[in-house]
Design a protein around this motif. Structure first.
Motif, PDB file in Angstrom:
ATOM      1  N   LEU A  48       0.853  -1.196   0.000  1.00  0.00           N
ATOM      2  CA  LEU A  48       0.000   0.000   0.000  1.00  0.00           C
ATOM      3  C   LEU A  48       0.887   1.243   0.000  1.00  0.00           C
ATOM      4  O   LEU A  48       1.435   1.621   1.039  1.00  0.00           O
ATOM      5  CB  LEU A  48      -0.897  -0.001   1.233  1.00  0.00           C
ATOM      6  CG  LEU A  48      -1.805   1.215   1.448  1.00  0.00           C
ATOM      7  CD1 LEU A  48      -2.814   1.341   0.313  1.00  0.00           C
ATOM      8  CD2 LEU A  48      -2.516   1.120   2.788  1.00  0.00           C
ATOM      9  N   PRO A  49       1.077   1.877  -1.167  1.00  0.00           N
ATOM     10  CA  PRO A  49       1.861   3.120  -1.179  1.00  0.00           C
ATOM     11  C   PRO A  49       1.137   4.197  -0.383  1.00  0.00           C
ATOM     12  O   PRO A  49      -0.069   4.378  -0.528  1.00  0.00           O
ATOM     13  CB  PRO A  49       1.955   3.479  -2.666  1.00  0.00           C
ATOM     14  CG  PRO A  49       0.852   2.715  -3.326  1.00  0.00           C
ATOM     15  CD  PRO A  49       0.573   1.512  -2.504  1.00  0.00           C
ATOM     16  N   ASP A  50       1.867   4.892   0.469  1.00  0.00           N
ATOM     17  CA  ASP A  50       1.240   5.926   1.299  1.00  0.00           C
ATOM     18  C   ASP A  50       1.255   7.250   0.534  1.00  0.00           C
ATOM     19  O   ASP A  50       2.253   7.966   0.531  1.00  0.00           O
ATOM     20  CB  ASP A  50       1.970   6.065   2.634  1.00  0.00           C
ATOM     21  CG  ASP A  50       1.209   6.967   3.594  1.00  0.00           C
ATOM     22  OD1 ASP A  50       0.040   6.654   3.889  1.00  0.00           O
ATOM     23  OD2 ASP A  50       1.769   7.992   4.023  1.00  0.00           O
ATOM     24  N   ARG A  51       0.135   7.541  -0.097  1.00  0.00           N
ATOM     25  CA  ARG A  51       0.018   8.772  -0.882  1.00  0.00           C
ATOM     26  C   ARG A  51      -0.113   9.989   0.031  1.00  0.00           C
ATOM     27  O   ARG A  51      -0.346   9.868   1.232  1.00  0.00           O
ATOM     28  CB  ARG A  51      -1.199   8.676  -1.797  1.00  0.00           C
ATOM     29  CG  ARG A  51      -1.176   7.509  -2.765  1.00  0.00           C
ATOM     30  CD  ARG A  51      -0.041   7.599  -3.746  1.00  0.00           C
ATOM     31  NE  ARG A  51      -0.089   6.509  -4.723  1.00  0.00           N
ATOM     32  CZ  ARG A  51       0.907   6.198  -5.534  1.00  0.00           C
ATOM     33  NH1 ARG A  51       2.049   6.891  -5.475  1.00  0.00           N
ATOM     34  NH2 ARG A  51       0.797   5.205  -6.385  1.00  0.00           N
ATOM     35  N   ARG A 107       6.200   8.539   0.430  1.00  0.00           N
ATOM     36  CA  ARG A 107       7.289   8.622   1.402  1.00  0.00           C
ATOM     37  C   ARG A 107       7.563   7.297   2.084  1.00  0.00           C
ATOM     38  O   ARG A 107       8.650   7.076   2.616  1.00  0.00           O
ATOM     39  CB  ARG A 107       6.993   9.720   2.422  1.00  0.00           C
ATOM     40  CG  ARG A 107       7.288  11.100   1.847  1.00  0.00           C
ATOM     41  CD  ARG A 107       6.895  12.217   2.766  1.00  0.00           C
ATOM     42  NE  ARG A 107       5.454  12.448   2.738  1.00  0.00           N
ATOM     43  CZ  ARG A 107       4.848  13.445   3.372  1.00  0.00           C
ATOM     44  NH1 ARG A 107       5.562  14.285   4.092  1.00  0.00           N
ATOM     45  NH2 ARG A 107       3.542  13.609   3.296  1.00  0.00           N
ATOM     46  N   CYS A 108       6.590   6.406   2.067  1.00  0.00           N
ATOM     47  CA  CYS A 108       6.820   5.042   2.520  1.00  0.00           C
ATOM     48  C   CYS A 108       5.785   4.137   1.871  1.00  0.00           C
ATOM     49  O   CYS A 108       4.815   4.608   1.267  1.00  0.00           O
ATOM     50  CB  CYS A 108       6.798   4.927   4.050  1.00  0.00           C
ATOM     51  SG  CYS A 108       5.141   4.942   4.790  1.00  0.00           S
ATOM     52  N   VAL A 109       5.993   2.850   1.986  1.00  0.00           N
ATOM     53  CA  VAL A 109       5.058   1.839   1.512  1.00  0.00           C
ATOM     54  C   VAL A 109       4.718   0.940   2.691  1.00  0.00           C
ATOM     55  O   VAL A 109       5.603   0.526   3.447  1.00  0.00           O
ATOM     56  CB  VAL A 109       5.654   1.014   0.349  1.00  0.00           C
ATOM     57  CG1 VAL A 109       4.740  -0.149  -0.020  1.00  0.00           C
ATOM     58  CG2 VAL A 109       5.912   1.900  -0.866  1.00  0.00           C
ATOM     59  N   VAL A 110       3.439   0.653   2.858  1.00  0.00           N
ATOM     60  CA  VAL A 110       2.992  -0.254   3.904  1.00  0.00           C
ATOM     61  C   VAL A 110       2.973  -1.664   3.322  1.00  0.00           C
ATOM     62  O   VAL A 110       2.273  -1.929   2.340  1.00  0.00           O
ATOM     63  CB  VAL A 110       1.586   0.130   4.413  1.00  0.00           C
ATOM     64  CG1 VAL A 110       1.175  -0.784   5.573  1.00  0.00           C
ATOM     65  CG2 VAL A 110       1.540   1.599   4.848  1.00  0.00           C
TER      66      VAL A 110
END
Length: 204
Positions: free
Chosen positions: A76-79, A136-139
């Motif tokens: 899950l890309p953190d948009r 900025r991060c990926v879950v």
């Protein structure tokens, strides 16, 4: 207070036990048919828990909201958002997560229970970049349970029925709420007026 349910036995006396169709659907991994449902979902709600309590946050994307990495893993890309990072704070301290995916136009929803971690792997960030902006991060979510939910709730809500949709003009605007909650430190009309352009510039 005598009508408050305080035990599992009391609860099961009311509801009984689930039928086979309610339990046979549960998988501990992504099957081909579940993959089809996941890849059709552009919106999900992510529930997390931390020392301050629970949180549930919406996530959406163009195309699939969650990316299937392998049969046990979702990405899950953190948009871009409001930078509260409530969900992310919780995941760092307690990896348990639950997700509910909605599929536009379909009554079927998909639920996941599992654990999550946050990664800033440069290759992953670059993989999910849009319009030159990387998350900025990926879950990274490891699946413990995966199953579909029947359509009753979506049907009852008339979620995809245009005739039941609420006219946004009849609702309080975000700006009006902010103005009230900030005791007028925030100019609500200005906020509402500027938000569409600001959102368009910061979507990704």
């Amino acid at each position: 207070m005598s009508h408050i349910i305080r035990s599992i036995d009391a609860l099961e006396n009311i509801y009984g036990h689930p039928q086979l169709a309610s339990t046979a659907k549960v998988s501990d991994r992504i099957t081909p048919k579940y993959r089809d449902l996941i890849e059709a979902s552009s919106f999900c709600a992510v529930a997390t828990v931390g020392p301050e309590g629970m949180d549930c946050s919406p996530r959406g994307d163009e195309g699939a909201c969650l990316i299937v990495e392998d049969e046990k893993t979702l990405l899950l890309p953190d948009r871009r958002g409001n930078n509260r990072i409530d969900s992310l704070r919780n995941i760092v301290r307690d990896p348990r997560v639950a997700l509910m995916m909605l599929i536009p136009g379909s009554g079927t929803t998909v639920r996941v229970n599992g654990t999550a971690e946050l990664t800033t792997d440069p290759e992953l960030l670059a993989r999910f970049a849009k319009e030159g902006n990387a998350p900025r991060c990926v879950v990274r979510i490891t699946i413990n349970e995966l199953y579909f939910q029947c359509a009753r709730a979506v049907i009852r809500a008339g979620l995809w029925n245009m005739e039941t949709h609420v006219d946004p003009k009849t609702l309080p605007t975000p700006g009006s709420i902010l103005q009230e909650m900030s005791q007028r430190e925030i100019d609500g009309k200005k906020y509402d007026r500027e938000w569409p352009e600001r959102a368009a510039k910061t979507m990704w």
